[in-house]
Design a protein around this motif. Structure first.
Motif, mmCIF file in Angstrom:
data_model
loop_
_atom_site.group_PDB
_atom_site.id
_atom_site.type_symbol
_atom_site.label_atom_id
_atom_site.label_comp_id
_atom_site.label_asym_id
_atom_site.label_seq_id
_atom_site.Cartn_x
_atom_site.Cartn_y
_atom_site.Cartn_z
ATOM 1 N N LEU A 60 0.852 -1.183 0.000
ATOM 2 C CA LEU A 60 0.000 0.000 0.000
ATOM 3 C C LEU A 60 0.891 1.236 0.000
ATOM 4 O O LEU A 60 1.642 1.474 0.956
ATOM 5 C CB LEU A 60 -0.922 0.004 1.232
ATOM 6 N N PHE A 61 0.826 2.016 -1.078
ATOM 7 C CA PHE A 61 1.663 3.207 -1.231
ATOM 8 C C PHE A 61 3.142 2.873 -1.051
ATOM 9 O O PHE A 61 3.911 3.618 -0.419
ATOM 10 C CB PHE A 61 1.255 4.299 -0.249
ATOM 11 N N GLY A 62 3.552 1.721 -1.568
ATOM 12 C CA GLY A 62 4.943 1.309 -1.487
ATOM 13 C C GLY A 62 5.323 0.680 -0.172
ATOM 14 O O GLY A 62 6.471 0.262 -0.002
ATOM 15 N N LEU A 63 4.381 0.581 0.778
ATOM 16 C CA LEU A 63 4.661 -0.011 2.082
ATOM 17 C C LEU A 63 4.153 -1.444 2.104
ATOM 18 O O LEU A 63 3.006 -1.717 1.748
ATOM 19 C CB LEU A 63 3.984 0.801 3.188
ATOM 20 N N GLN A 64 5.032 -2.369 2.495
ATOM 21 C CA GLN A 64 4.659 -3.772 2.558
ATOM 22 C C GLN A 64 3.932 -4.058 3.867
ATOM 23 O O GLN A 64 4.482 -3.894 4.955
ATOM 24 C CB GLN A 64 5.900 -4.663 2.448
ATOM 25 N N LEU A 65 2.695 -4.486 3.755
ATOM 26 C CA LEU A 65 1.885 -4.824 4.917
ATOM 27 C C LEU A 65 1.711 -6.330 4.991
ATOM 28 O O LEU A 65 1.374 -6.971 3.993
ATOM 29 C CB LEU A 65 0.508 -4.139 4.844
ATOM 30 N N THR A 66 1.945 -6.895 6.178
ATOM 31 C CA THR A 66 1.812 -8.334 6.393
ATOM 32 C C THR A 66 0.835 -8.585 7.534
ATOM 33 O O THR A 66 0.224 -7.653 8.067
ATOM 34 C CB THR A 66 3.176 -8.956 6.725
ATOM 35 N N ARG A 67 0.699 -9.859 7.920
ATOM 36 C CA ARG A 67 -0.212 -10.198 9.015
ATOM 37 C C ARG A 67 0.243 -9.602 10.338
ATOM 38 O O ARG A 67 -0.547 -9.443 11.262
ATOM 39 C CB ARG A 67 -0.344 -11.722 9.128
ATOM 40 N N TYR A 68 1.530 -9.295 10.448
ATOM 41 C CA TYR A 68 1.995 -8.591 11.646
ATOM 42 C C TYR A 68 1.294 -7.235 11.777
ATOM 43 O O TYR A 68 0.969 -6.794 12.882
ATOM 44 C CB TYR A 68 3.515 -8.371 11.587
ATOM 45 N N HIS A 69 1.078 -6.575 10.637
ATOM 46 C CA HIS A 69 0.454 -5.254 10.676
ATOM 47 C C HIS A 69 -1.018 -5.339 11.058
ATOM 48 O O HIS A 69 -1.586 -4.366 11.570
ATOM 49 C CB HIS A 69 0.611 -4.565 9.316
ATOM 50 N N ILE A 70 -1.650 -6.488 10.794
ATOM 51 C CA ILE A 70 -3.026 -6.668 11.273
ATOM 52 C C ILE A 70 -3.061 -6.570 12.791
ATOM 53 O O ILE A 70 -3.852 -5.823 13.377
ATOM 54 C CB ILE A 70 -3.586 -8.030 10.804
ATOM 55 N N CYS A 71 -2.199 -7.336 13.443
ATOM 56 C CA CYS A 71 -2.155 -7.309 14.913
ATOM 57 C C CYS A 71 -1.762 -5.926 15.424
ATOM 58 O O CYS A 71 -2.344 -5.427 16.401
ATOM 59 C CB CYS A 71 -1.169 -8.355 15.417
ATOM 60 N N LEU A 72 -0.787 -5.302 14.766
ATOM 61 C CA LEU A 72 -0.320 -3.993 15.204
ATOM 62 C C LEU A 72 -1.423 -2.941 15.066
ATOM 63 O O LEU A 72 -1.664 -2.150 15.993
ATOM 64 C CB LEU A 72 0.907 -3.591 14.392
ATOM 65 N N LEU A 73 -2.111 -2.932 13.924
ATOM 66 C CA LEU A 73 -3.172 -1.951 13.708
ATOM 67 C C LEU A 73 -4.317 -2.134 14.688
ATOM 68 O O LEU A 73 -4.842 -1.162 15.250
ATOM 69 C CB LEU A 73 -3.684 -2.069 12.269
ATOM 70 N N VAL A 74 -4.729 -3.382 14.904
ATOM 71 C CA VAL A 74 -5.842 -3.643 15.817
ATOM 72 C C VAL A 74 -5.482 -3.229 17.241
ATOM 73 O O VAL A 74 -6.306 -2.646 17.961
ATOM 74 C CB VAL A 74 -6.243 -5.132 15.749
ATOM 75 N N GLN A 75 -4.254 -3.491 17.655
ATOM 76 C CA GLN A 75 -3.828 -3.101 19.000
ATOM 77 C C GLN A 75 -3.774 -1.584 19.156
ATOM 78 O O GLN A 75 -4.217 -1.029 20.161
ATOM 79 C CB GLN A 75 -2.470 -3.729 19.319
ATOM 80 N N ILE A 76 -3.234 -0.897 18.151
ATOM 81 C CA ILE A 76 -3.131 0.568 18.229
ATOM 82 C C ILE A 76 -4.513 1.208 18.233
ATOM 83 O O ILE A 76 -4.804 2.088 19.069
ATOM 84 C CB ILE A 76 -2.285 1.105 17.056
ATOM 85 N N VAL A 77 -5.373 0.777 17.316
ATOM 86 C CA VAL A 77 -6.718 1.348 17.253
ATOM 87 C C VAL A 77 -7.485 1.060 18.541
ATOM 88 O O VAL A 77 -8.228 1.909 19.050
ATOM 89 C CB VAL A 77 -7.474 0.797 16.022
ATOM 90 N N GLY A 78 -7.298 -0.143 19.093
ATOM 91 C CA GLY A 78 -7.958 -0.466 20.359
ATOM 92 C C GLY A 78 -7.517 0.443 21.491
ATOM 93 O O GLY A 78 -8.333 0.872 22.316
ATOM 94 N N GLN A 79 -6.233 0.769 21.548
ATOM 95 C CA GLN A 79 -5.735 1.685 22.576
ATOM 96 C C GLN A 79 -6.291 3.093 22.384
ATOM 97 O O GLN A 79 -6.618 3.786 23.354
ATOM 98 C CB GLN A 79 -4.205 1.712 22.548
ATOM 99 N N VAL A 80 -6.403 3.522 21.130
ATOM 100 C CA VAL A 80 -6.980 4.839 20.855
ATOM 101 C C VAL A 80 -8.431 4.878 21.297
ATOM 102 O O VAL A 80 -8.893 5.849 21.927
ATOM 103 C CB VAL A 80 -6.855 5.176 19.357
ATOM 104 N N TYR A 81 -9.184 3.827 21.000
ATOM 105 C CA TYR A 81 -10.583 3.765 21.417
ATOM 106 C C TYR A 81 -10.716 3.837 22.938
ATOM 107 O O TYR A 81 -11.599 4.516 23.470
ATOM 108 C CB TYR A 81 -11.230 2.468 20.918
ATOM 109 N N SER A 82 -9.848 3.120 23.633
ATOM 110 C CA SER A 82 -9.907 3.127 25.104
ATOM 111 C C SER A 82 -9.604 4.509 25.664
ATOM 112 O O SER A 82 -10.258 4.975 26.594
ATOM 113 C CB SER A 82 -8.925 2.098 25.666
ATOM 114 N N ALA A 83 -8.603 5.170 25.079
ATOM 115 C CA ALA A 83 -8.220 6.498 25.580
ATOM 116 C C ALA A 83 -9.273 7.553 25.276
ATOM 117 O O ALA A 83 -9.288 8.618 25.915
ATOM 118 C CB ALA A 83 -6.880 6.904 24.965
ATOM 119 N N LEU A 84 -10.165 7.304 24.325
ATOM 120 C CA LEU A 84 -11.179 8.290 23.942
ATOM 121 C C LEU A 84 -12.403 8.283 24.847
ATOM 122 O O LEU A 84 -13.234 9.202 24.752
ATOM 123 C CB LEU A 84 -11.634 8.026 22.496
ATOM 124 N N GLN A 85 -12.538 7.304 25.710
ATOM 125 C CA GLN A 85 -13.777 7.156 26.473
ATOM 126 C C GLN A 85 -14.100 8.390 27.320
ATOM 127 O O GLN A 85 -15.172 9.000 27.162
ATOM 128 C CB GLN A 85 -13.684 5.919 27.380
#
Length: 307
Positions: free
Chosen positions: A66-91
């Protein structure tokens, strides 16, 4: 908690569907409040996350460019964890901002204040809130991603953090409901014991407020009783809520109704509610129609007249 990637994908898809269904049902007034604008932005973020996770997972070799960046299954876990932390901090910021927005809406209607272009302000605050929360997670928080030490071809599960902020908000909510219930009962006894000379003063100051609080409790509980019961079970059972599911439009609609009730009780616009002049923020679930006895209404008018 380890969760398989297909399970994450399935739950994200269901969350996105539910988000957009509720946004569509509130389309007539979704941009009339801060929490409505934020609900739309949450749907966009959830949809983007779901599309990225689906594309990477369904790709044959487990990687995607994506835009020259190689995304793998590691990035799935990383993205889900980061977004989850953002959601928690927004409460808690969401609770504060929504309460302030409802307070301004009701207060400005009670006083003849010229209206401003609020939608632009709400959109700006929403974008700023997302940016500041993401900045906090990356720079100031102690968040450390948890990734398996295996090849991206072999990774099939992700470590998912639980959210505790939603449970903290729920405890604060139940405490507020308990305090409101005790207040209505105590004020009712106080009115009965008041002397004849102080009856007008006590009823004007206590009775009218008690009427607003008791009717607010009744409207809120009649609408959200099943949801409150489910929330109480989550508090009692040792069941964690995945952080990427903790922030959703259903929860935002529930918070919207609760905060409208809190602000109405704090502002206490009895006379204006009785005359239909108070601007109640939009709510697709609770029907905020108040009924007042003639005695309380006359006493409130007298109090305002003599003041």
């Amino acid at each position: 908690m380890n969760t398989s990637i297909p399970s994450i994908l399935f739950s994200l898809g269901g969350k996105c569907l539910l988000d957009w269904v509720l946004v569509f049902l509130q389309k007539n007034h979704i941009c009339s409040s801060f929490i409505g604008v934020f609900s739309v932005s949450l749907g966009v973020v959830d949809t983007t996350l779901t599309l990225i996770v689906s594309t990477i997972h369904l790709h044959s070799n487990g990687q995607f460019f994506l835009f020259g960046l190689q995304l793998t299954r590691y990035h799935i876990c990383l993205l889900v964890q980061i977004v989850g932390q953002v959601y928690s901090a927004l409460q808690f910021p969401l609770v504060v901002m929504t309460g302030l927005d409802h307070f301004c809406t009701i207060s400005q209607r009670l006083q003849p204040v010229s209206s401003r272009p609020k939608q632009t302000v709400r959109l700006f605050v929403t974008i700023l809130l997302w940016f500041l929360t993401a900045l906090y997670i990356f720079l100031l928080s102690d968040f450390i991603p948890v990734l398996e030490d295996v090849s991206h071809y072999q990774i099939h599960q992700c470590w998912i953090f639980h959210t505790f902020q939603i449970l903290q908000v729920a405890v604060l909510l139940f405490l507020t409901l308990g305090y409101a219930t005790l207040y209505t009962g105590f004020s009712a006894r106080l009115i009965k014991k008041s002397s004849l000379d102080d009856q007008i003063t006590d009823q004007s100051r206590t009775g009218s407020r008690r009427t607003v609080i008791s009717q607010t409790l009744s409207i809120f509980l009649n609408t959200w009783a099943i949801f409150l019961f489910s929330l109480a079970i989550l508090l009692l059972l040792p069941v964690g809520i995945p952080s990427y599911l903790g922030l959703n439009v259903v929860w935002l609609c529930f918070l919207n109704s609760f905060l409208i009730g809190v602000v109405l009780c704090v502002v206490h616009p009895t006379l204006h509610l009785a005359q239909g002049l108070a601007a109640v923020p939009p709510d697709s679930f609770c029907d905020w129609r108040f009924k007042f006895s003639l005695a309380i209404f006359v006493i409130t008018v007298k109090r305002l007249w003599y003041c």
